[in-house]
Scaffold this motif. Structure first.
Motif, mmCIF file in Angstrom:
data_model
loop_
_atom_site.group_PDB
_atom_site.id
_atom_site.type_symbol
_atom_site.label_atom_id
_atom_site.label_comp_id
_atom_site.label_asym_id
_atom_site.label_seq_id
_atom_site.Cartn_x
_atom_site.Cartn_y
_atom_site.Cartn_z
ATOM 1 N N SER A 179 4.613 1.802 8.787
ATOM 2 C CA SER A 179 4.736 0.992 9.993
ATOM 3 C C SER A 179 5.197 -0.419 9.681
ATOM 4 C CB SER A 179 3.395 0.891 10.702
ATOM 5 O OG SER A 179 2.702 2.090 10.621
ATOM 6 N N CYS A 180 4.829 -0.916 8.524
ATOM 7 C CA CYS A 180 5.196 -2.283 8.196
ATOM 8 C C CYS A 180 6.708 -2.463 8.192
ATOM 9 C CB CYS A 180 4.646 -2.672 6.834
ATOM 10 S SG CYS A 180 2.912 -3.052 6.880
ATOM 11 N N CYS A 205 0.753 4.913 8.371
ATOM 12 C CA CYS A 205 0.172 3.733 7.725
ATOM 13 C C CYS A 205 -0.939 4.162 6.800
ATOM 14 C CB CYS A 205 -0.339 2.750 8.759
ATOM 15 S SG CYS A 205 -0.974 1.237 8.029
ATOM 16 N N CYS A 253 0.815 -1.213 0.000
ATOM 17 C CA CYS A 253 0.000 0.000 0.000
ATOM 18 C C CYS A 253 0.850 1.264 0.000
ATOM 19 C CB CYS A 253 -0.926 0.052 1.200
ATOM 20 S SG CYS A 253 -1.078 -1.428 2.166
ATOM 21 N N CYS A 254 1.934 1.250 0.757
ATOM 22 C CA CYS A 254 2.722 2.470 0.862
ATOM 23 C C CYS A 254 3.259 2.890 -0.500
ATOM 24 C CB CYS A 254 3.875 2.259 1.823
ATOM 25 S SG CYS A 254 3.387 2.466 3.521
#
Ligand code: SF4
Lengths: 558, 234
Positions: free
Chosen positions: B136-137, B167, B71-72
């Motif tokens: 955050s991942c 996130c 997603c990022c």
């Protein structure tokens, strides 16, 4: 839909007035049916594991269930179970579930692959994560996890802390020795997992004959983030909702949240106020526009290979929708805006300004779309590259369970917003975009036309919201703080996500967390059609086909 | 037309130079008056340490690896594209090949199957190389930390210079992270490796235990492997 009393599988079906779909199907299947179950969405038939193909052939050919939407596998206390969720392309409200229990010690069940091609990957996933073996499956091996993984993570006795060893080795060259490296034209090419054209971490093992694709195999699982496990560990009320945003993360957040909201609201019998439904509809369609913009932008990027105008235009329009969505939800990408029973907060104040902003965006949209058509669809280069390439005939698309713009680009008039209505869609005036070219170009056109339709929907929603009576602006119905749906209730519900039919199966186990949470991702099924589309085509057309499928790996791998 | 007419168009460069200088000095055209020039005064020479100069150059022109994971990476694309335009900061040239890149932004969740590949990509980048962990991942595994398949942060695999939390982080946050990294590079700072990363090693070199024995049939002695000890992950 109301909450019916869940049926124990060995109880008899109470007499129903009139002939229900379940009774008719039971008659059709006759002795194959061991017992019946009642799922909230469909009648369920328990059958023997060695009669899967007979039953499915019957249901497909005689009852018209031509769409295998999803295969859910799970381990229960005394058995393994595969559930085949069937639908009809003509009328997706007609559903049936075929439940196949298998032995705990030796879970082997017949494969459904000869009936529905899409069962191929679904059953491999079931094997990978749950550990059921499918007899007669052409290629039974792991699909999401590395091939040396030990254990099946969604089975009951899986030890998560056990170390795992993952190899990094050359992918075996499928060519025979006498063909590789003899100066001939046959070669083996790895595309991905880190490659700009794969739209994420997808790995394509391609066998080429000269520049033509002889065979292509997708290797997925590079983004398998255990989404199902995460949802099974979270409570219905609040903890699950953030995850759907991260399945299809191309700004399609609200569409995905709706999938969960719809399934859980049916499961727990929650009403949603009309006002909230309109807000949901509007937000979801804004998300669809954003998602399709990126699809179109990256498709052009794949075909033209430049990072300039079209891609930037697409991003420009996405920024506009993201700004609106940020005003509405407070986030640019991971909205977490829906709640069971409504949405989390009302429209932003001052409302007039917010509506103005949406109107401005909608007013500019036709001009922007005109620009896209000039640059892309009317462009001769693109037409040469995309018309007639990546052909996916209608019946092939159906047997692979393709949905969304991929199906609609192949002439399948299938859109859950209209065919299995939810939210406010059935009260609005809009059309389903269908093209019957079956090629890369049609899929592109479908997306561009869908943007127009979404804009229509948004406009009507804004009109409605503007005039909505002040005293009736309820954004959430009363939902208990802790939700504990009755034990052993099962539901499979789908919505029309940006990429197609996004379904969720939930089985409750009497606690405040789902017993089994299964995601039916449209991209997972759509990606399976890639070999059909690209065999015999040139490599660049393979890339174009992949772009026109518009997959997002977060959703393929989950 | 005769051949003489085909003479290439030549500018009288002495003129241009004088004109430009005059315009600059008289203040009618300010474009060429950079801060740097102000700092140097009228002298065309500067004295600096070569290292320092190199660091400054390095920080001012970074080639980013075009590397999308999850997603990022959508927000990362927005950072590169119109509106946020990372290029303004001398860091917006995405390269598709790791061999041409200086900086890798790790934009997303790293799972067991991908970590060895990411390590390989990182190893292919030429020195000096820098890593930005986005989201955050890459710090802890983020929302998926408890997943059976999720590596608990990028630092378990490669050393990370800057973490951008969020996130996903907003594009502004990523721009800030990149600017911070540039600042650090210009100052010649690098980050200590805080976590012992998972290494790629030959299968034969793993210390033998139950799991290795079990896999011995499937993996060759000299295959490269990454061993995940989930229980000791921070
Ligand atoms: S930090 Fe959040 S947005 Fe970024 S990759 Fe992880 S889950 Fe996705």
């Amino acid at each position: 839909m109301s909450l019916e009393e869940p049926q124990d599988s060995d109880q008899d079906q109470p007499a129903v007035e009139g002939r229900s779909l379940g009774d008719e199907l039971a008659d059709l299947l006759g002795d194959h049916v061991l017992s019946r179950e009642e799922h909230l969405n469909a009648p369920g038939f328990v059958i023997r594991p060695d009669e899967v193909q007979d039953v499915l052939f019957k249901l497909r050919d005689e009852a018209g269930f031509d769409h295998l939407s999803c295969v859910t596998a799970e381990e229960r206390s005394n058995r393994y179970e595969s559930i085949y969720h069937l639908k009809k392309y003509d009328d997706p409200t007609q559903e049936a579930s075929v439940v196949v229990p298998t032995d705990k010690d030796n879970p082997v069940s017949q494969s459904a692959e000869p009936v529905y091609r899409t069962a191929d990957w679904h059953e491999r996933e079931a094997y990978d994560l749950v550990g059921i073996n499918y007899e007669g499956h052409p290629d039974m091996r792991r699909i999401l996890l590395p091939e040396t993984w030990k254990g099946h993570p969604l089975s009951r006795d899986y030890e998560q802390d056990r170390p795992q060893v993952v190899p990094l080795r050359e992918h075996a060259n499928p060519l025979e020795d006498d063909h590789s490296g003899d100066g001939g034209d046959t070669m083996f090419l790895n595309i991905g997992p880190h490659h700009p054209a794969t739209h994420g971490v997808l790995h394509l093992k391609t066998t080429l004959d000269g520049e033509q694709v002889a065979d292509v195999e997708s290797d997925i699982g590079y983004l398998h983030r255990c989404e199902e496990q995460m949802c099974q560990q979270s409570t219905y009320r609040h903890q699950i909702m953030p995850y759907p945003d991260r399945w299809d993360y191309i700004s399609a957040g609200l569409l995905n949240e709706w999938a969960y909201a719809r399934a859980a609201e049916d499961l727990a019998d929650i009403e949603v106020p009309e006002y909230a439904q309109i807000i949901r509809t509007m937000g979801a369609e804004l998300c669809r526009i954003a998602a399709h913009m990126l699809a179109v932008g990256t498709f052009a990027l794949d075909v033209y290979g430049d990072f300039t105008a079209i891609f930037m235009y697409a991003i420009r329009d996405r920024e506009k929708t993201q700004n609106i969505l940020e005003d509405l939800t407070g986030q640019r990408l991971m909205f977490n805006y829906f709640r069971l029973g409504g949405v989390v907060w009302d429209l932003p104040e001052p409302r007039a300004e917010f509506f103005e902003k949406i109107r401005d965006f909608l007013d500019d949209l036709p001009e922007a779309l005109e620009e896209y058509h000039d640059l892309i669809s009317a462009n001769e280069i693109l037409q040469i590259r995309t018309v007639g390439t990546g052909v996916l005939p209608e019946d092939v698309a159906k047997s692979y369970g393709a949905t969304g713009p991929v199906a609609r680009g192949s002439g399948i008039d299938y859109d859950l917003r209209r065919d299995d209505p939810y939210g406010y869609y059935d009260k609005l005036d809009w059309d389903v975009a269908v093209e019957d070219g079956c090629d890369n170009y049609s899929r592109l056109l479908v997306r561009l036309r869908e943007v127009e339709e979404s804009a229509k929907i948004i406009e009507q929603c804004v009109d409605l919201l503007e005039d909505w009576p002040e005293e009736d602006r309820t954004i959430q119905s009363n939902v208990p703080r802790t939700l504990k749906p009755e034990d052993d209730t099962e539901v499979y519900r789908a919505v029309e996500g940006a990429k197609g039919e996004l379904g969720i199966y939930i089985r409750s186990d009497g606690t405040d967390k789902p017993g089994r949470f299964k995601i039916r991702s449209p991209c997972f099924s759509n990606l399976q059609t890639l070999p059909e589309m690209s065999q015999g085509e040139y490599v660049p057309d393979l890339i174009a086909s992949l772009g026109s499928l518009d997959i997002v790996l977060g959703e393929v791998d989950r | 037309m005769s051949s003489q007419d085909k003479k290439p168009f030549v500018t009288e460069d002495s003129n241009v130079l004088t004109d430009t200088r005059d315009a600059r000095m008289s203040g009618q055209d300010n474009r060429f008056n950079s801060k740097l020039r102000e700092a140097f005064g009228s002298s065309p020479f500067i004295l600096t340490k070569f290292d320092k100069f190199m660091n400054w150059v390095r920080g001012s022109s970074m080639f980013m690896l075009q590397f999308g994971i999850a997603c990022c990476s959508i927000e990362m694309m927005h950072t590169y594209a119109v509106k946020h335009d990372l290029d303004r900061f001398g860091a917006g040239v995405p390269r598709a090949s790791p061999r041409q890149a200086d900086v890798i932004i790790v934009p997303g969740t790293i799972v067991s199957k991908f970590a060895p590949r990411m390590k390989r990509v990182y190893d292919q980048m030429p020195e000096p190389k820098f890593v930005i962990g986005m989201g955050s991942c890459t710090i802890s595994g983020g929302p998926f930390q408890e997943g059976y398949n999720v590596v608990k942060g990028a630092e378990e695999v490669i050393p990370v210079d800057i973490h951008v939390p969020g996130c996903p982080p907003r594009p502004e946050a990523l721009v800030y992270g990149v600017a911070k990294l540039q600042e650090r590079i210009a100052n010649g700072e690098s980050s200590p490796v805080t976590v012992k990363p998972y290494e790629l090693e030959q299968f034969g070199d793993l210390s033998r235990d139950e799991i290795v024995d079990e896999l011995a049939k499937e993996i060759d002695e000299d295959d490269l492997v990454m061993r995940y000890n989930w229980a000791d992950s921070p």
